[in-house]
Scaffold this active site. Structure first.
Site, PDB file in Angstrom:
ATOM      1  N   HIS A   1       0.848  -1.196   0.000  1.00  0.00           N
ATOM      2  CA  HIS A   1       0.000   0.000   0.000  1.00  0.00           C
ATOM      3  C   HIS A   1       0.884   1.248   0.000  1.00  0.00           C
ATOM      4  CE1 HIS A   1       1.111  -0.420   4.254  1.00  0.00           C
ATOM      5  NE2 HIS A   1       0.917   0.893   4.342  1.00  0.00           N
TER       6      HIS A   1
ATOM      7  N   HIS B   1       4.801   0.077   0.021  1.00  0.00           N
ATOM      8  CA  HIS B   1       5.502  -0.737   1.026  1.00  0.00           C
ATOM      9  C   HIS B   1       4.565  -1.788   1.590  1.00  0.00           C
ATOM     10  CE1 HIS B   1       3.681   2.747   3.026  1.00  0.00           C
ATOM     11  NE2 HIS B   1       3.661   2.044   4.142  1.00  0.00           N
TER      12      HIS B   1
ATOM     13  N   ASP C   1       0.797   5.131   1.918  1.00  0.00           N
ATOM     14  CA  ASP C   1       0.070   5.809   2.995  1.00  0.00           C
ATOM     15  C   ASP C   1      -0.635   7.032   2.412  1.00  0.00           C
ATOM     16  OD1 ASP C   1       1.092   3.917   4.712  1.00  0.00           O
ATOM     17  OD2 ASP C   1       2.730   5.183   5.427  1.00  0.00           O
TER      18      ASP C   1
ATOM     19  N   ARG D   1       6.765  -9.154  15.801  1.00  0.00           N
ATOM     20  CA  ARG D   1       7.287  -7.826  15.458  1.00  0.00           C
ATOM     21  C   ARG D   1       6.250  -6.763  15.799  1.00  0.00           C
ATOM     22  NH1 ARG D   1       6.938  -4.871  10.435  1.00  0.00           N
ATOM     23  NH2 ARG D   1       8.569  -3.270  10.459  1.00  0.00           N
TER      24      ARG D   1
HETATM   25  C1  LIG Z   1      -5.512   8.293   8.977  1.00  0.00           C
HETATM   26  C2  LIG Z   1      -5.460   7.106   8.471  1.00  0.00           C
HETATM   27  C3  LIG Z   1      -4.362   6.586   7.612  1.00  0.00           C
HETATM   28  C4  LIG Z   1      -4.665   5.105   7.556  1.00  0.00           C
HETATM   29  C5  LIG Z   1      -6.164   5.102   7.540  1.00  0.00           C
HETATM   30  C6  LIG Z   1      -6.456   6.042   8.693  1.00  0.00           C
HETATM   31  O1  LIG Z   1      -7.786   6.482   8.670  1.00  0.00           O
HETATM   32  C7  LIG Z   1      -6.154   5.348  10.031  1.00  0.00           C
HETATM   33  C8  LIG Z   1      -5.192   4.166   9.873  1.00  0.00           C
HETATM   34  C9  LIG Z   1      -4.117   4.388   8.821  1.00  0.00           C
HETATM   35  C10 LIG Z   1      -3.558   3.063   8.317  1.00  0.00           C
HETATM   36  C11 LIG Z   1      -2.428   2.489   9.195  1.00  0.00           C
HETATM   37  C12 LIG Z   1      -1.956   1.153   8.582  1.00  0.00           C
HETATM   38  C13 LIG Z   1      -1.742   1.230   7.066  1.00  0.00           C
HETATM   39  C14 LIG Z   1      -2.946   1.946   6.396  1.00  0.00           C
HETATM   40  C15 LIG Z   1      -2.836   1.898   4.870  1.00  0.00           C
HETATM   41  C16 LIG Z   1      -4.211   1.359   6.946  1.00  0.00           C
HETATM   42  O2  LIG Z   1      -4.799   0.371   6.575  1.00  0.00           O
HETATM   43  O3  LIG Z   1      -4.598   2.089   8.062  1.00  0.00           O
HETATM   44  C17 LIG Z   1      -3.029   3.367   6.945  1.00  0.00           C
HETATM   45  C18 LIG Z   1      -4.091   4.294   6.372  1.00  0.00           C
HETATM   46  C19 LIG Z   1      -3.660   5.144   5.198  1.00  0.00           C
HETATM   47  O4  LIG Z   1      -2.557   5.708   5.186  1.00  0.00           O
HETATM   48  O5  LIG Z   1      -4.482   5.225   4.268  1.00  0.00           O
HETATM   49  O1  LIG Z   2       4.934  -2.547   9.994  1.00  0.00           O
HETATM   50  C1  LIG Z   2       5.502  -1.915   9.130  1.00  0.00           C
HETATM   51  O2  LIG Z   2       6.717  -1.915   8.979  1.00  0.00           O
HETATM   52  C2  LIG Z   2       4.691  -1.100   8.142  1.00  0.00           C
HETATM   53  C3  LIG Z   2       3.528  -0.403   8.784  1.00  0.00           C
HETATM   54  C4  LIG Z   2       2.827   0.487   7.826  1.00  0.00           C
HETATM   55  O3  LIG Z   2       3.095   0.501   6.658  1.00  0.00           O
HETATM   56  C5  LIG Z   2       1.776   1.385   8.310  1.00  0.00           C
HETATM   57  O4  LIG Z   2       1.393   1.314   9.505  1.00  0.00           O
HETATM   58  O5  LIG Z   2       1.308   2.213   7.496  1.00  0.00           O
HETATM   59 FE   LIG Z   3       2.109   2.149   5.596  1.00  0.00          FE
END
Ligand SMILES: C=C1C[C@]23C[C@@]1(O)CC[C@H]2[C@@]12CCC[C@@](C)(C(=O)O1)[C@H]2[C@@H]3C(=O)O
Ligand SMILES: O=C(O)CCC(=O)C(=O)O
Ligand SMILES: [Fe+2]
EC number: 1.14.11.15
Length: 355
Positions: A227, A284, A229, A294
């Site tokens: 994905h 990533h 961010d 982890r």
């Molecule tokens: C603010 C945000 C970014 C995120 C989606 C969210 O609403 C809250 C969780 C965030 C996160 C963390 C893990 C990876 C990610 C892709 C996910 O599934 O939830 C990111 C989201 C993002 O960056 O889109």
């Molecule tokens: O666990 C990791 O190294 C990646 C976590 C991550 O990509 C995320 O929280 O957006």
């Molecule tokens: Fe991420």
């Protein structure tokens, strides 16, 4: 009768002796929705993203080069104390060590994002990810912490607050450096200028505590699927077990080995928009491990709070380089991302880069 897959709870993954079918990834194009070439292999190559010492006088150039090349880099001498990193890591361990039923008492609600549960991207994938996590996206985490730690929640809320304050300052500093490498000053962006003047109190971020339990068949499992961010930038602290991999078209998947006190910075989709496509948002993922669990802690920084519009910086656009994206707020971008996931950038693109 519920199937076996339905009975598996993410709070207990570490106790499973075999990998259930619903967690078995084949890495087809469907398993890795982003950039088809990122689907080809589980293997990582022997390369590394740069570690940049923030006290180096050439920091702007170094950050600029790394973010243009990788969309990611690592930082040392960042000013975040080892104690704070240890504190948030041990908070996360205490949380994930709880019995599944306790963790589920702090589960995110159907409507809310904050709380315990699967990654938000999970519904876009056919297979389940080998991880659990806790998201802090608003103040409701305090109620969840109260449920989890009726006696110690004040202490744990204090750690989160300190972490947010420190990360917000570091995120603004990294934003200014990266902008500097593009020849842009803070004064060129109205909201960033305000952010600087107010001592960075108008920023907004989320925290995701990630836990990847030991896995009986790590080669066929996926901790967190590929994905980007949805942020301006993300600052990641990983425990001493590796698992994070970043993707670069020219290199393939590259593992980011953890080093004590070193943090990882991922450039997100909003920075890609701000830079008018000059800085990529890094694809990533997190792999899992046969013998070691982890933890990672992501500070996801969305930049300005409120309804501030993020748009390509005008200094980076012109007749030869038209604005590639329309302006958008972080809130609106998140809505689009969680409707169309990998098509989110296309949904807000106004000019095709190949035109
Ligand atoms: C603010 C945000 C970014 C995120 C989606 C969210 O609403 C809250 C969780 C965030 C996160 C963390 C893990 C990876 C990610 C892709 C996910 O599934 O939830 C990111 C989201 C993002 O960056 O889109
Ligand atoms: O666990 C990791 O190294 C990646 C976590 C991550 O990509 C995320 O929280 O957006
Ligand atoms: Fe991420």
């Amino acid at each position: 009768m519920p199937s076996l897959a339905e009975e598996i709870c993410i709070g207990n993954l570490g106790s499973l002796q075999t990998l259930p079918e619903s967690f078995t990834w084949k890495l087809t194009a469907a398993d890795s929705l982003l950039r088809p070439s990122s689907a080809v292999s589980f293997d990582a190559v022997e390369e590394s993203i740069p570690v940049i010492d923030l006290s180096n006088p050439d920091v702007t150039t170094l950050i600029g080069d790394a973010s243009k090349t990788w969309g990611a880099f690592q930082i040392a001498n960042h000013g975040i104390s080892q104690k704070l990193l240890d504190d948030i890591e041990s908070l996360s361990k205490t949380l994930f060590d709880m019995p599944s039923e306790r963790k589920l008492e702090a589960a995110s609600s159907d409507k809310g994002v904050s709380g315990y549960g699967e990654p938000r991207i999970s519904p876009f994938f056919e297979k389940k990810m080998w991880s659990e996590g806790f998201t802090i996206a608003d103040d409701s985490y305090r109620n969840h912490f109260n449920t989890l730690w009726p006696h110690d929640h004040t202490k744990y809320c204090g750690i989160i607050q300190e972490y947010v304050d420190e990360m917000e300052k570091l995120a603004s500093r990294l934003l200014y450096c990266t902008l500097g490498s593009l020849g842009v000053t803070v004064e060129d962006i109205e909201w960033a200028h305000k952010l600087e003047k107010s001592g960075s109190k108008v920023g907004r971020g989320a925290i995701r505590l990630n836990h990847y339990p030991v896995c009986p068949e790590p080669e066929r499992a996926m901790g967190l699927a590929a994905h980007t961010d949805s942020t301006i930038l993300t600052i990641l602290h990983q425990s001493n077990t590796g698992g994070l991999q970043v993707f670069r078209e020219e290199s393939g998947w590259v593992t980011v080995e953890p080093a004590p006190g070193v943090l990882v910075v991922n450039m997100g989709d909003l920075f890609h928009i701000l830079s008018n496509g000059k800085i990529p948002s890094v694809v990533h993922r997190a792999k899992v491990n046969h013998t070691r669990s982890r933890i990672s802690i992501a500070y996801l920084w969305g930049g300005p709070a409120g309804d501030v519009q993020i748009a390509p910086i005008s200094k980076l656009t012109g007749p030869a380089e038209p604005s590639l994206y329309r302006s958008i707020t972080w809130k609106e971008y998140l809505q689009i991302k969680y409707e169309v996931f990998d098509k989110a950038m296309d949904a807000i693109r106004v000019v095709n880069p190949t035109n």
